[in-house]
Design a protein around this motif. Structure first.
Motif, PDB file in Angstrom:
ATOM      1  N   ILE A 180       0.859  -1.184   0.000  1.00 26.23           N
ATOM      2  CA  ILE A 180       0.000   0.000   0.000  1.00 26.23           C
ATOM      3  C   ILE A 180       0.893   1.231   0.000  1.00 26.23           C
ATOM      4  N   HIS A 181       0.787   2.038  -1.049  1.00 27.90           N
ATOM      5  CA  HIS A 181       1.603   3.245  -1.194  1.00 27.90           C
ATOM      6  C   HIS A 181       0.744   4.471  -0.901  1.00 27.90           C
ATOM      7  N   ILE A 182       1.244   5.324  -0.028  1.00 29.54           N
ATOM      8  CA  ILE A 182       0.563   6.565   0.327  1.00 29.54           C
ATOM      9  C   ILE A 182       1.594   7.686   0.284  1.00 29.54           C
ATOM     10  N   HIS A 183       1.324   8.701  -0.507  1.00 34.42           N
ATOM     11  CA  HIS A 183       2.221   9.849  -0.618  1.00 34.42           C
ATOM     12  C   HIS A 183       1.515  11.074  -0.038  1.00 34.42           C
ATOM     13  N   SER A 184       2.068  11.654   1.009  1.00 33.49           N
ATOM     14  CA  SER A 184       1.434  12.761   1.714  1.00 33.49           C
ATOM     15  C   SER A 184       2.418  13.905   1.894  1.00 33.49           C
ATOM     16  N   ASP A 185       1.868  15.100   2.083  1.00 34.04           N
ATOM     17  CA  ASP A 185       2.663  16.292   2.386  1.00 34.04           C
ATOM     18  C   ASP A 185       2.531  16.618   3.860  1.00 34.04           C
ATOM     19  N   PHE A 186       3.671  16.873   4.510  1.00 33.25           N
ATOM     20  CA  PHE A 186       3.697  17.242   5.921  1.00 33.25           C
ATOM     21  C   PHE A 186       4.233  18.665   6.055  1.00 33.25           C
ATOM     22  N   LEU A 187       3.681  19.390   7.031  1.00 37.23           N
ATOM     23  CA  LEU A 187       4.028  20.795   7.209  1.00 37.23           C
ATOM     24  C   LEU A 187       5.360  20.931   7.935  1.00 37.23           C
ATOM     25  N   LEU A 188       6.207  21.816   7.411  1.00 42.32           N
ATOM     26  CA  LEU A 188       7.433  22.215   8.099  1.00 42.32           C
ATOM     27  C   LEU A 188       7.341  23.716   8.299  1.00 42.32           C
ATOM     28  N   ASP A 189       6.979  24.131   9.510  1.00 43.96           N
ATOM     29  CA  ASP A 189       6.695  25.537   9.807  1.00 43.96           C
ATOM     30  C   ASP A 189       7.920  26.179  10.436  1.00 43.96           C
ATOM     31  N   ARG A 190       8.654  26.894   9.623  1.00 44.39           N
ATOM     32  CA  ARG A 190       9.789  27.673  10.100  1.00 44.39           C
ATOM     33  C   ARG A 190       9.541  29.130   9.776  1.00 44.39           C
ATOM     34  N   GLU A 191       9.981  30.009  10.653  1.00 42.72           N
ATOM     35  CA  GLU A 191       9.678  31.427  10.511  1.00 42.72           C
ATOM     36  C   GLU A 191      10.173  31.947   9.166  1.00 42.72           C
ATOM     37  N   GLY A 192       9.231  32.368   8.343  1.00 49.67           N
ATOM     38  CA  GLY A 192       9.555  32.906   7.034  1.00 49.67           C
ATOM     39  C   GLY A 192       9.884  31.866   5.987  1.00 49.67           C
ATOM     40  N   LYS A 193       9.931  30.578   6.367  1.00 49.08           N
ATOM     41  CA  LYS A 193      10.325  29.537   5.421  1.00 49.08           C
ATOM     42  C   LYS A 193       9.437  28.303   5.536  1.00 49.08           C
ATOM     43  N   SER A 194       8.200  28.474   5.883  1.00 48.31           N
ATOM     44  CA  SER A 194       7.302  27.328   6.013  1.00 48.31           C
ATOM     45  C   SER A 194       7.052  26.724   4.631  1.00 48.31           C
ATOM     46  N   SER A 196       5.816  22.643   2.546  1.00 46.65           N
ATOM     47  CA  SER A 196       5.320  21.273   2.637  1.00 46.65           C
ATOM     48  C   SER A 196       6.417  20.312   2.177  1.00 46.65           C
ATOM     49  N   VAL A 197       6.619  19.259   2.943  1.00 53.66           N
ATOM     50  CA  VAL A 197       7.653  18.267   2.638  1.00 53.66           C
ATOM     51  C   VAL A 197       6.963  16.965   2.245  1.00 53.66           C
ATOM     52  N   PRO A 198       7.219  16.433   1.043  1.00 53.37           N
ATOM     53  CA  PRO A 198       6.580  15.176   0.636  1.00 53.37           C
ATOM     54  C   PRO A 198       7.174  13.982   1.384  1.00 53.37           C
ATOM     55  N   VAL A 199       6.313  13.063   1.778  1.00 52.97           N
ATOM     56  CA  VAL A 199       6.723  11.842   2.475  1.00 52.97           C
ATOM     57  C   VAL A 199       6.041  10.662   1.791  1.00 52.97           C
ATOM     58  N   ALA A 200       6.813   9.623   1.498  1.00 48.51           N
ATOM     59  CA  ALA A 200       6.267   8.396   0.912  1.00 48.51           C
ATOM     60  C   ALA A 200       6.145   7.338   1.994  1.00 48.51           C
ATOM     61  N   PHE A 201       4.939   6.791   2.145  1.00 48.28           N
ATOM     62  CA  PHE A 201       4.702   5.685   3.072  1.00 48.28           C
ATOM     63  C   PHE A 201       4.406   4.428   2.265  1.00 48.28           C
ATOM     64  N   ILE A 202       4.948   3.309   2.742  1.00 43.52           N
ATOM     65  CA  ILE A 202       4.647   2.012   2.147  1.00 43.52           C
ATOM     66  C   ILE A 202       4.300   1.044   3.274  1.00 43.52           C
ATOM     67  N   THR A 303      -4.191  14.950   4.074  1.00 46.92           N
ATOM     68  CA  THR A 303      -4.259  13.996   5.186  1.00 46.92           C
ATOM     69  C   THR A 303      -5.637  13.357   5.273  1.00 46.92           C
ATOM     70  N   GLN A 304      -6.663  14.154   5.061  1.00 48.57           N
ATOM     71  CA  GLN A 304      -8.038  13.638   5.099  1.00 48.57           C
ATOM     72  C   GLN A 304      -8.235  12.553   4.043  1.00 48.57           C
ATOM     73  N   ARG A 305      -7.711  12.781   2.862  1.00 48.82           N
ATOM     74  CA  ARG A 305      -7.850  11.785   1.795  1.00 48.82           C
ATOM     75  C   ARG A 305      -7.058  10.528   2.121  1.00 48.82           C
ATOM     76  N   ALA A 306      -5.874  10.688   2.736  1.00 50.42           N
ATOM     77  CA  ALA A 306      -5.052   9.516   3.077  1.00 50.42           C
ATOM     78  C   ALA A 306      -5.745   8.661   4.137  1.00 50.42           C
ATOM     79  N   VAL A 307      -6.280   9.288   5.182  1.00 51.58           N
ATOM     80  CA  VAL A 307      -6.957   8.540   6.240  1.00 51.58           C
ATOM     81  C   VAL A 307      -8.228   7.881   5.690  1.00 51.58           C
ATOM     82  N   SER A 308      -8.945   8.595   4.841  1.00 48.36           N
ATOM     83  CA  SER A 308     -10.140   8.002   4.228  1.00 48.36           C
ATOM     84  C   SER A 308      -9.775   6.798   3.366  1.00 48.36           C
TER      85      SER A 308
END
Length: 425
Positions: A180-194, A196-202, A303-308
């Motif tokens: 099962i392959h799931i590709h999601s974006d995770f937030l990296l919140d840095r001041e002035g440099k926020s 999205s970082v892609p992450v691949a789950f298998i 994230t909502q689509r991945a959990v669904s």
């Protein structure tokens, strides 16, 4: 074509070497060494133009003695990349028990020990033999590192940087081997440099594999919780759901920071006087918060689509299903909050632009008043300049002073009149 070229060079090398070995000439060894060196230079030149994959294919396709000869001509800096393309038997025949270098990325495996996660750093193939992890995490892995994990567990790990080009509909799928392959974006919140970082789950069997290019606060938080809290996770699907739950928490904290920043901006916008420079800085702050708010909303939708997807695949037990439903409810509340923040951002943006327009109108008002004030004296000057036959100011000593006083009165009188009427403020 490359294989044929290498075979021709090797055949030529053997032929010349055989001919020289049967000759009885002075300095035969010196001549043989020079000819061999010339052939090896040609072979090295051909190999320099080939990729590691092509060189590996050539080594797999020729005899072992020829492979040893070709291997000696591979540059030291490229040998590790080529070794990953060889079978274990050929690798052992060429370099013995040498393990190819994995690169600078971090590879970690996590086992369940007494209900807690136990981390095992992976540096070579032997580290994988004595463990049974539920989670293998790869941070900024090189191609060699992905090949190491993929070969050991029999799967193909993607490059996380290649995931950004995927269509949204292609981010969740099941392979033929029930991966099962799931590709999601995770937030990296840095001041002035926020960002999205892609992450691949298998998900494969009872193991979770994650591949990402940067360290993320969500992953650090989950590793800490699972190591310190017994029973926090029980299997790989628990780990995946907890990562998505932590992403929702992290996004909620980021939204609180957005709201706090907008409160500070509100105090500036609603002050009585704002210069154009201050308004420009305020607009930049609002634009930054709007970008972060939009990124959070997009990640929450992802994230909502991945959990669904996990729920639809019926992969979760009863407890995990309840956790997944709770994550979806949290995401719904966050979506409502992002909508509220968008309304607030639009209001502050409109208010700031309104103040800029007011400042511009003040400048235009000055020019309008000046142009109106100069109309009467212009009229008087025009009248004085029309009568060329009879110009009293030329014969009257007070002619010009009288004209100037008359012009001044024509300028001041309208201001006094409009001021008393309250029309001029």
């Amino acid at each position: 074509m490359s294989l044929q070229t290498v075979n021709d060079l090797l055949r030529k090398h053997k032929l010349v070497e055989g001919m020289l070995s049967n000759q009885t000439m002075p300095r035969r060894k010196l001549v043989t060494a020079l000819v061999q060196k010339q052939h090896m230079v040609e072979l090295r030149s051909v190999l320099d133009k080939l990729s590691a994959v092509e060189i590996g294919h050539i080594l797999q396709s020729i005899d072992l003695d020829d492979a040893r000869l070709v291997w000696e001509q591979v540059e030291d800096a490229r040998q590790d990349d080529v070794l990953w393309e060889l079978s274990d038997a050929l690798r052992e025949a060429l370099v013995g028990d040498r393990e190819p270098h994995c690169g600078v990325g971090q590879m970690s495996a996590f086992e369940l020990v007494d209900g807690r996660l136990s981390k095992v750093a992976i540096t070579c193939r032997h580290d994988l033999l004595a463990i049974q992890p539920i989670w293998v995490d790869l941070l900024a892995p090189s191609k060699a590192q992905r090949a190491l994990i993929g070969q050991h567990y029999g799967l193909d790990l993607p490059d996380p940087l290649d995931l950004t080009d995927l269509e949204a509909s292609a981010r969740f799928y099941v392979e033929d081997q029930h991966e099962i392959h799931i590709h999601s974006d995770f937030l990296l919140d840095r001041e002035g440099k926020s960002r999205s970082v892609p992450v691949a789950f298998i998900l494969r069997g009872e193991m979770l594999f994650s591949v990402r290019s940067e360290e993320l606060p969500v992953f650090r938080l989950q590793r800490l919780r699972a190591r310190t809290q017994p029973g926090f996770v029980s299997d790989c699907k628990d780990m995946l759901l907890d990562l998505y739950g932590a992403e929702a928490e992290y996004s909620a904290d980021a939204l609180e920071n957005v709201y706090a920043q907008l409160e500070n901006v509100s105090k500036q916008v609603l002050s009585q006087n704002i210069s154009d420079e201050e308004a420009a800085a305020i607009l930049a702050d609002i634009a930054e918060e709007e970008d972060l708010n939009g990124r959070i909303r997009r990640n929450m939708l992802d994230t909502q689509r991945a959990v669904s997807f996990l729920i639809r695949r019926k992969l979760l037990n009863t407890t995990q299903l309840d956790d997944a439903q709770q994550i979806l409810r949290d995401i719904e509340s966050l979506n409502s909050h992002t909508a509220f923040l968008f309304d607030k951002i639009n209001f502050l943006m409109d208010a700031t632009v309104g103040f800029i327009n007011i400042n511009q109108n003040k400048v235009i008002k000055i020019f309008s008043v000046a142009s109106v004030a100069m109309l009467p004296p212009t009229l008087i000057a025009s009248i004085y300049g029309m009568n060329f036959d009879n110009m009293p100011e030329l014969k009257w000593a007070l002619g010009y002073p009288f004209a100037l006083v008359l012009m001044t009165i024509s300028v001041v009188a309208p201001f006094v009149f409009f001021k008393r009427k309250g029309w001029l403020r």
